[in-house]
Design a protein around this motif. Structure first.
Motif, PDB file in Angstrom:
ATOM      1  N   LEU A  54       0.846  -1.189   0.000  1.00  0.00           N
ATOM      2  CA  LEU A  54       0.000   0.000   0.000  1.00  0.00           C
ATOM      3  C   LEU A  54       0.883   1.240   0.000  1.00  0.00           C
ATOM      4  CD1 LEU A  54      -2.758  -1.000   2.597  1.00  0.00           C
ATOM      5  CD2 LEU A  54      -3.116  -0.532   0.167  1.00  0.00           C
ATOM      6  N   PRO A  55       0.481   2.330  -0.632  1.00  0.00           N
ATOM      7  CA  PRO A  55      -0.722   2.433  -1.470  1.00  0.00           C
ATOM      8  C   PRO A  55      -0.588   1.577  -2.721  1.00  0.00           C
ATOM      9  CG  PRO A  55       0.595   4.404  -1.676  1.00  0.00           C
ATOM     10  CD  PRO A  55       1.221   3.609  -0.578  1.00  0.00           C
ATOM     11  N   ALA A  89      -8.795  -1.238   1.348  1.00  0.00           N
ATOM     12  CA  ALA A  89      -7.743  -0.257   1.061  1.00  0.00           C
ATOM     13  C   ALA A  89      -7.144  -0.456  -0.328  1.00  0.00           C
ATOM     14  CB  ALA A  89      -6.643  -0.346   2.118  1.00  0.00           C
ATOM     15  N   TYR A  90      -7.406  -1.594  -0.955  1.00  0.00           N
ATOM     16  CA  TYR A  90      -6.791  -1.917  -2.246  1.00  0.00           C
ATOM     17  C   TYR A  90      -7.681  -1.621  -3.440  1.00  0.00           C
ATOM     18  CZ  TYR A  90      -3.166  -4.293   0.395  1.00  0.00           C
ATOM     19  OH  TYR A  90      -2.122  -4.577   1.245  1.00  0.00           O
ATOM     20  N   THR A 112      -7.605   2.377   6.589  1.00  0.00           N
ATOM     21  CA  THR A 112      -8.032   2.327   5.187  1.00  0.00           C
ATOM     22  C   THR A 112      -8.446   3.708   4.701  1.00  0.00           C
ATOM     23  OG1 THR A 112      -8.699   0.014   5.260  1.00  0.00           O
ATOM     24  CG2 THR A 112      -9.774   1.388   3.617  1.00  0.00           C
ATOM     25  N   TYR A 139      -5.777   5.796   3.245  1.00  0.00           N
ATOM     26  CA  TYR A 139      -5.278   5.481   1.904  1.00  0.00           C
ATOM     27  C   TYR A 139      -6.223   5.904   0.791  1.00  0.00           C
ATOM     28  CZ  TYR A 139      -1.466   2.718   3.855  1.00  0.00           C
ATOM     29  OH  TYR A 139      -0.322   2.324   4.514  1.00  0.00           O
ATOM     30  N   SER A 170      -8.088   8.657  -1.441  1.00  0.00           N
ATOM     31  CA  SER A 170      -7.955  10.060  -1.811  1.00  0.00           C
ATOM     32  C   SER A 170      -9.334  10.688  -1.965  1.00  0.00           C
ATOM     33  CB  SER A 170      -7.170  10.194  -3.117  1.00  0.00           C
ATOM     34  OG  SER A 170      -7.816   9.489  -4.159  1.00  0.00           O
ATOM     35  N   PHE A 212      -1.348  10.639   6.587  1.00  0.00           N
ATOM     36  CA  PHE A 212      -1.296  10.145   5.211  1.00  0.00           C
ATOM     37  C   PHE A 212      -2.033  11.090   4.263  1.00  0.00           C
ATOM     38  CE2 PHE A 212      -0.856   5.310   6.284  1.00  0.00           C
ATOM     39  CZ  PHE A 212       0.410   5.553   6.793  1.00  0.00           C
ATOM     40  N   ARG A 213      -3.136  11.637   4.726  1.00  0.00           N
ATOM     41  CA  ARG A 213      -3.989  12.451   3.864  1.00  0.00           C
ATOM     42  C   ARG A 213      -3.534  13.908   3.784  1.00  0.00           C
ATOM     43  NH1 ARG A 213      -8.984  10.522   2.565  1.00  0.00           N
ATOM     44  NH2 ARG A 213      -9.900  12.606   2.674  1.00  0.00           N
ATOM     45  N   ARG A 267       5.604  11.131   6.311  1.00  0.00           N
ATOM     46  CA  ARG A 267       4.689  11.862   5.424  1.00  0.00           C
ATOM     47  C   ARG A 267       4.546  13.319   5.879  1.00  0.00           C
ATOM     48  NH1 ARG A 267       2.397  14.278   2.249  1.00  0.00           N
ATOM     49  NH2 ARG A 267       0.391  13.919   1.226  1.00  0.00           N
TER      50      ARG A 267
END
Length: 279
Positions: free
Chosen positions: A98-99, A177-178, A201, A204, A206, A236-237, A276
């Motif tokens: 991931l990502p 998440a995938y 999740t 990850y 967007s 992460f975001r 990050r």
């Protein structure tokens, strides 16, 4: 409730192969996953893993198994739903990081005739790698992985539904998440009964501005794992725009164990989050 294995007879199993040969034996192993005998179920699960996801590789039959595993997990009367879901995840995702950005171009270049020839070489030739270059077999492996992933993607709505089921919610959150998400999936993650796993999740995914508001509210949630995963997801975001309250959590708190459904330690997630942010 509908039999989760209805339709087994409609699949041309004898025209498909797993790691050890013709896949005619797959339906019986799938049926064994419903056995009242725990040893029988365990043996069937182990056999399927070794045949359909052998040493991390997918095979011509792998994609055909996916909808039946989904149906088994979907049925609350199925015993051992968690390990069945683990097998499903392995077949659909493998060891992808991931990502995750799907890249199946090499496999998609192969025609149906190409795939049939690879299968013939693997299972009928004494020296298959003397008859074709290694790249030919590698491209086929990519294609079979692509077919399995796409078969799994067709059931995203089922995974989202499992987020309300305490038995499989955490694993389902990680699996989601995938895949690309829509508003229905995001809403299900926000409402999940496994909030710590769902938070990761959400980190990850967007877009979806509502997610940032939800995660910020989670910073004040009671359990540390929920607060910590919310901070990780926000990092992460948002990167350098991470709120101070989230940064304080990441820097000052000792990470709890990883939430269910995730292999990476929480310490590892915190390290990724801080990177990050720029620390």
């Amino acid at each position: 409730m509908r039999d989760p294995l209805a339709g087994l007879a409609d699949v041309p199993w004898r025209q498909l192969h797993h790691a050890h040969g013709v896949a005619a034996d797959v339906p019986d192993r799938l049926r064994m996953l419903r056995s009242p005998n725990a040893s029988t179920r365990e043996g069937a699960l182990s056999w399927l893993s070794g045949a359909v996801y052998h040493q991390g590789s997918r095979w011509p039959v792998s994609a055909a198994v996916v909808p039946f595993l989904v149906a088994l997990v979907d049925d609350p009367d199925t015993p051992d739903r968690e390990p069945v879901l683990s097998l499903l995840r392995a077949i659909v995702i493998g060891d992808a990081p991931l990502p995750f950005t799907p890249d199946f171009a090499a496999g998609d270049e192969l025609s149906t005739d190409d795939l049939a020839e690879v299968t013939r070489l693997l299972f009928a030739s004494e020296n298959p790698y003397d008859e074709a270059p290694a790249e030919y077999f590698e491209a086929a492996a990519v294609r079979w992985a692509a077919d399995a992933y796409r078969a799994g993607q067709a059931h995203v709505s089922s995974y989202a539904g499992w987020l309300a089921d305490p038995v499989v919610a955490a694993q389902s959150a990680e699996l989601l998440a995938y895949f690309p998400a829509d508003e229905a999936v995001v809403d299900a993650l926000i409402a999940s009964v496994a909030p710590a796993s769902a938070n990761l999740t959400l980190g990850y995914l967007s877009g979806f501005p509502l997610v940032d508001k939800h995660l910020a509210a989670q910073l004040d949630a009671g359990p540390l794992d929920v607060r910590m995963t919310a901070a990780v997801a926000l990092a992460f975001r948002l990167g350098a725009d991470l709120p101070g309250a989230a940064l304080d959590l990441l820097v000052d708190q000792k990470p709890p164990p990883a939430p269910a459904g995730w292999d990476r330690s929480m310490r590892g997630f915190v390290a990724l989050a801080l990177r990050r942010v720029g620390l």
